[in-house]
Design a protein around this motif. Structure first.
Motif, PDB file in Angstrom:
ATOM      1  N   ARG A  94       0.827  -1.212   0.000  1.00 23.69           N
ATOM      2  CA  ARG A  94       0.000   0.000   0.000  1.00 23.69           C
ATOM      3  C   ARG A  94       0.861   1.262   0.000  1.00 23.69           C
ATOM      4  O   ARG A  94       0.502   2.267  -0.621  1.00 23.69           O
ATOM      5  N   SER A  95       2.011   1.201   0.672  1.00 22.28           N
ATOM      6  CA  SER A  95       2.915   2.358   0.645  1.00 22.28           C
ATOM      7  C   SER A  95       3.475   2.570  -0.757  1.00 22.28           C
ATOM      8  O   SER A  95       3.535   3.702  -1.248  1.00 22.28           O
ATOM      9  N   LEU A  96       3.894   1.490  -1.404  1.00 23.72           N
ATOM     10  CA  LEU A  96       4.377   1.627  -2.776  1.00 23.72           C
ATOM     11  C   LEU A  96       3.303   2.222  -3.683  1.00 23.72           C
ATOM     12  O   LEU A  96       3.581   3.111  -4.505  1.00 23.72           O
ATOM     13  N   GLU A  97       2.074   1.735  -3.522  1.00 21.45           N
ATOM     14  CA  GLU A  97       0.980   2.240  -4.357  1.00 21.45           C
ATOM     15  C   GLU A  97       0.716   3.718  -4.079  1.00 21.45           C
ATOM     16  O   GLU A  97       0.534   4.518  -5.004  1.00 21.45           O
ATOM     17  N   ALA A  98       0.675   4.099  -2.799  1.00 22.24           N
ATOM     18  CA  ALA A  98       0.410   5.497  -2.450  1.00 22.24           C
ATOM     19  C   ALA A  98       1.497   6.418  -2.995  1.00 22.24           C
ATOM     20  O   ALA A  98       1.212   7.511  -3.500  1.00 22.24           O
ATOM     21  N   LEU A  99       2.731   5.978  -2.897  1.00 23.92           N
ATOM     22  CA  LEU A  99       3.848   6.785  -3.378  1.00 23.92           C
ATOM     23  C   LEU A  99       4.001   6.734  -4.896  1.00 23.92           C
ATOM     24  O   LEU A  99       4.690   7.571  -5.480  1.00 23.92           O
ATOM     25  N   GLY A 100       3.368   5.740  -5.520  1.00 21.55           N
ATOM     26  CA  GLY A 100       3.495   5.583  -6.960  1.00 21.55           C
ATOM     27  C   GLY A 100       4.860   5.077  -7.381  1.00 21.55           C
ATOM     28  O   GLY A 100       5.366   5.426  -8.450  1.00 21.55           O
ATOM     29  N   LEU A 101       5.465   4.225  -6.545  1.00 19.64           N
ATOM     30  CA  LEU A 101       6.819   3.737  -6.799  1.00 19.64           C
ATOM     31  C   LEU A 101       6.828   2.224  -6.973  1.00 19.64           C
ATOM     32  O   LEU A 101       5.988   1.523  -6.426  1.00 19.64           O
ATOM     33  N   ASP A 102       7.809   1.749  -7.709  1.00 20.40           N
ATOM     34  CA  ASP A 102       8.020   0.312  -7.850  1.00 20.40           C
ATOM     35  C   ASP A 102       8.890  -0.238  -6.728  1.00 20.40           C
ATOM     36  O   ASP A 102       8.847  -1.436  -6.436  1.00 20.40           O
ATOM     37  N   ALA A 103       9.712   0.623  -6.129  1.00 23.97           N
ATOM     38  CA  ALA A 103      10.619   0.196  -5.070  1.00 23.97           C
ATOM     39  C   ALA A 103      10.936   1.390  -4.179  1.00 23.97           C
ATOM     40  O   ALA A 103      10.858   2.547  -4.607  1.00 23.97           O
ATOM     41  N   LEU A 104      11.288   1.087  -2.938  1.00 23.42           N
ATOM     42  CA  LEU A 104      11.718   2.105  -1.992  1.00 23.42           C
ATOM     43  C   LEU A 104      13.234   2.096  -1.875  1.00 23.42           C
ATOM     44  O   LEU A 104      13.882   1.059  -2.038  1.00 23.42           O
ATOM     45  N   ASP A 105      13.786   3.244  -1.551  1.00 15.99           N
ATOM     46  CA  ASP A 105      15.210   3.299  -1.257  1.00 15.99           C
ATOM     47  C   ASP A 105      15.480   2.812   0.164  1.00 15.99           C
ATOM     48  O   ASP A 105      16.513   2.191   0.417  1.00 15.99           O
ATOM     49  N   LEU A 106      14.546   3.084   1.086  1.00 11.55           N
ATOM     50  CA  LEU A 106      14.718   2.659   2.468  1.00 11.55           C
ATOM     51  C   LEU A 106      13.345   2.478   3.104  1.00 11.55           C
ATOM     52  O   LEU A 106      12.486   3.355   2.999  1.00 11.55           O
ATOM     53  N   TYR A 107      13.144   1.329   3.755  1.00 12.59           N
ATOM     54  CA  TYR A 107      11.895   1.033   4.465  1.00 12.59           C
ATOM     55  C   TYR A 107      12.242   0.740   5.914  1.00 12.59           C
ATOM     56  O   TYR A 107      13.144  -0.074   6.188  1.00 12.59           O
ATOM     57  N   LEU A 108      11.539   1.404   6.833  1.00 11.05           N
ATOM     58  CA  LEU A 108      11.853   1.308   8.255  1.00 11.05           C
ATOM     59  C   LEU A 108      10.688   0.759   9.066  1.00 11.05           C
ATOM     60  O   LEU A 108       9.534   1.067   8.790  1.00 11.05           O
ATOM     61  N   ILE A 109      11.004  -0.031  10.097  1.00 11.68           N
ATOM     62  CA  ILE A 109      10.037  -0.302  11.169  1.00 11.68           C
ATOM     63  C   ILE A 109       9.979   0.957  12.014  1.00 11.68           C
ATOM     64  O   ILE A 109      10.994   1.381  12.571  1.00 11.68           O
ATOM     65  N   HIS A 110       8.809   1.564  12.142  1.00 12.41           N
ATOM     66  CA  HIS A 110       8.731   2.890  12.757  1.00 12.41           C
ATOM     67  C   HIS A 110       9.042   2.867  14.251  1.00 12.41           C
ATOM     68  O   HIS A 110       9.759   3.730  14.761  1.00 12.41           O
ATOM     69  N   TRP A 111       8.485   1.889  14.979  1.00 13.97           N
ATOM     70  CA  TRP A 111       8.742   1.737  16.410  1.00 13.97           C
ATOM     71  C   TRP A 111       8.836   0.247  16.722  1.00 13.97           C
ATOM     72  O   TRP A 111       8.099  -0.552  16.138  1.00 13.97           O
ATOM     73  N   PRO A 112       9.682  -0.149  17.671  1.00  6.93           N
ATOM     74  CA  PRO A 112       9.801  -1.575  17.980  1.00  6.93           C
ATOM     75  C   PRO A 112       8.583  -2.158  18.681  1.00  6.93           C
ATOM     76  O   PRO A 112       8.330  -3.355  18.561  1.00  6.93           O
ATOM     77  N   MET A 113       7.861  -1.338  19.441  1.00  3.57           N
ATOM     78  CA  MET A 113       6.680  -1.811  20.178  1.00  3.57           C
ATOM     79  C   MET A 113       7.004  -3.110  20.920  1.00  3.57           C
ATOM     80  O   MET A 113       6.399  -4.161  20.689  1.00  3.57           O
ATOM     81  N   PRO A 114       7.955  -3.080  21.847  1.00  2.00           N
ATOM     82  CA  PRO A 114       8.475  -4.315  22.447  1.00  2.00           C
ATOM     83  C   PRO A 114       7.440  -5.130  23.209  1.00  2.00           C
ATOM     84  O   PRO A 114       7.563  -6.361  23.271  1.00  2.00           O
ATOM     85  N   ALA A 115       6.418  -4.499  23.771  1.00  3.14           N
ATOM     86  CA  ALA A 115       5.417  -5.266  24.517  1.00  3.14           C
ATOM     87  C   ALA A 115       4.647  -6.208  23.605  1.00  3.14           C
ATOM     88  O   ALA A 115       4.088  -7.216  24.068  1.00  3.14           O
ATOM     89  N   ASN A 116       4.612  -5.887  22.301  1.00  2.47           N
ATOM     90  CA  ASN A 116       3.920  -6.751  21.345  1.00  2.47           C
ATOM     91  C   ASN A 116       4.810  -7.880  20.818  1.00  2.47           C
ATOM     92  O   ASN A 116       4.306  -8.845  20.243  1.00  2.47           O
ATOM     93  N   ASP A 117       6.105  -7.722  20.983  1.00  4.24           N
ATOM     94  CA  ASP A 117       7.084  -8.762  20.628  1.00  4.24           C
ATOM     95  C   ASP A 117       6.902  -9.273  19.199  1.00  4.24           C
ATOM     96  O   ASP A 117       6.933 -10.474  18.933  1.00  4.24           O
ATOM     97  N   ARG A 118       6.762  -8.333  18.250  1.00  6.60           N
ATOM     98  CA  ARG A 118       6.612  -8.734  16.851  1.00  6.60           C
ATOM     99  C   ARG A 118       7.766  -8.257  15.976  1.00  6.60           C
ATOM    100  O   ARG A 118       7.827  -8.607  14.792  1.00  6.60           O
TER     101      ARG A 118
END
Length: 277
Positions: A94-118
């Motif tokens: 969905r991010s690729l579609e919204a940005l109109g890109l075939d690929a990203l230069d960098l994709y990040l996990i925004h927050w670790p959310m450690p209590a969810n352990d995912r």
């Protein structure tokens, strides 16, 4: 010598411009104009996130600019609710579609959310995006040393970047040293302290500004660059965007750098990564 075109290598064939432009808290209705202005004044690194709700408008600005895609480095981030729900593949597409890109230069996990352990499972899915070329580099944001240690122990790909709160009173020295030892680049969000303390009134910042006929913001951004951080200032005003990019005509002395280093209080002004779940 640092210049507007200075990049930091991430992986073979991939490098990130050391100074970029962030769109956190830029309203969607303003985002296309703001990003077009940023590109027009010379930025070639745009940092957004699904959680900013302006990826579509960033994409529109990229297309409207007329600048070849390969000349612009684009980062976005996985939103926390998609991370929590395990909807990583869908969120990425969905991010690729919204940005109109075939690929990203960098994709990040925004927050670790450690209590969810995912975050380890999420990172393993990120590794597939990197393997198939849909993300040239993958990284994390707001990770602390224990989170990084788990990724290094339990997964295959070392994060290229960790984007964290970093400014003169919160310099993250221990984290930066750990990352330097593992080839993880440090990227600063909130590089000017988000206006939450009187950074520009601090004596070392004012003194350096006077010595170099620069603004306090320019001095602090220059301090980030000379420290080796990747830095992503933001502004809605074109003249301020240009000012923030105009940090290559002067160099802080060793004494000026040390004086700003000495401002460190190890004090956050943003949310703690262990508490955002």
């Amino acid at each position: 010598m640092l210049t507007t075109s200075t990049t930091i290598p991430l992986l073979p064939g991939t490098a990130i411009p050391q100074i970029g432009f962030g769109v956190f808290l830029v309203d969607p209705e303003d985002t296309q104009r703001v990003v077009e202005d940023a590109l027009a004044v010379g930025y070639r690194h745009i940092d957004t996130a699904t959680g900013y709700n302006n990826e579509k408008e960033v994409g529109a600005a990229l297309r409207a600019s007329g600048i070849p895609r390969e000349e612009i480095f684009v980062t976005t981030k996985l939103r926390n609710d998609h991370h929590k729900a395990g909807d990583v593949e869908g969120a990425f597409e969905r991010s690729l579609e919204a940005l109109g890109l075939d690929a990203l230069d960098l994709y990040l996990i925004h927050w670790p959310m450690p209590a969810n352990d995912r975050y380890v499972d999420t990172w393993k899915t990120f590794e597939t995006f990197h393997a198939d070329g849909r993300a040239k580099a993958i990284g994390v944001s707001n990770f602390q040393i224990p989170h990084l240690e788990r990724l290094l122990a339990e997964t295959e790909v070392v994060p290229a970047v960790n984007q964290v709160e970093l400014h003169p009173i919160f310099q993250q020295r221990e984290l930066r040293a750990f990352q330097d030892g593992h080839g993880i680049k440090t990227e600063s969000w909130g590089p000017l302290g988000q206006g939450k303390y009187d950074l520009f009134g601090m004596v070392p910042v004012q003194a350096a500004a006077a010595a170099h006929d620069a603004t306090p913001a320019q001095v602090v951004l220059r301090w980030h660059l000379q420290t080796g951080n990747i830095v992503i200032p933001k502004s809605n005003r074109r003249e301020r965007m240009a000012e923030n990019l105009d940090v290559f005509s002067f160099e802080l002395s060793d004494d000026e750098m040390r004086a700003i280093d000495d401002l460190d209080e190890n004090r956050r002004v943003g949310g703690h990564p262990d508490e955002i779940n």
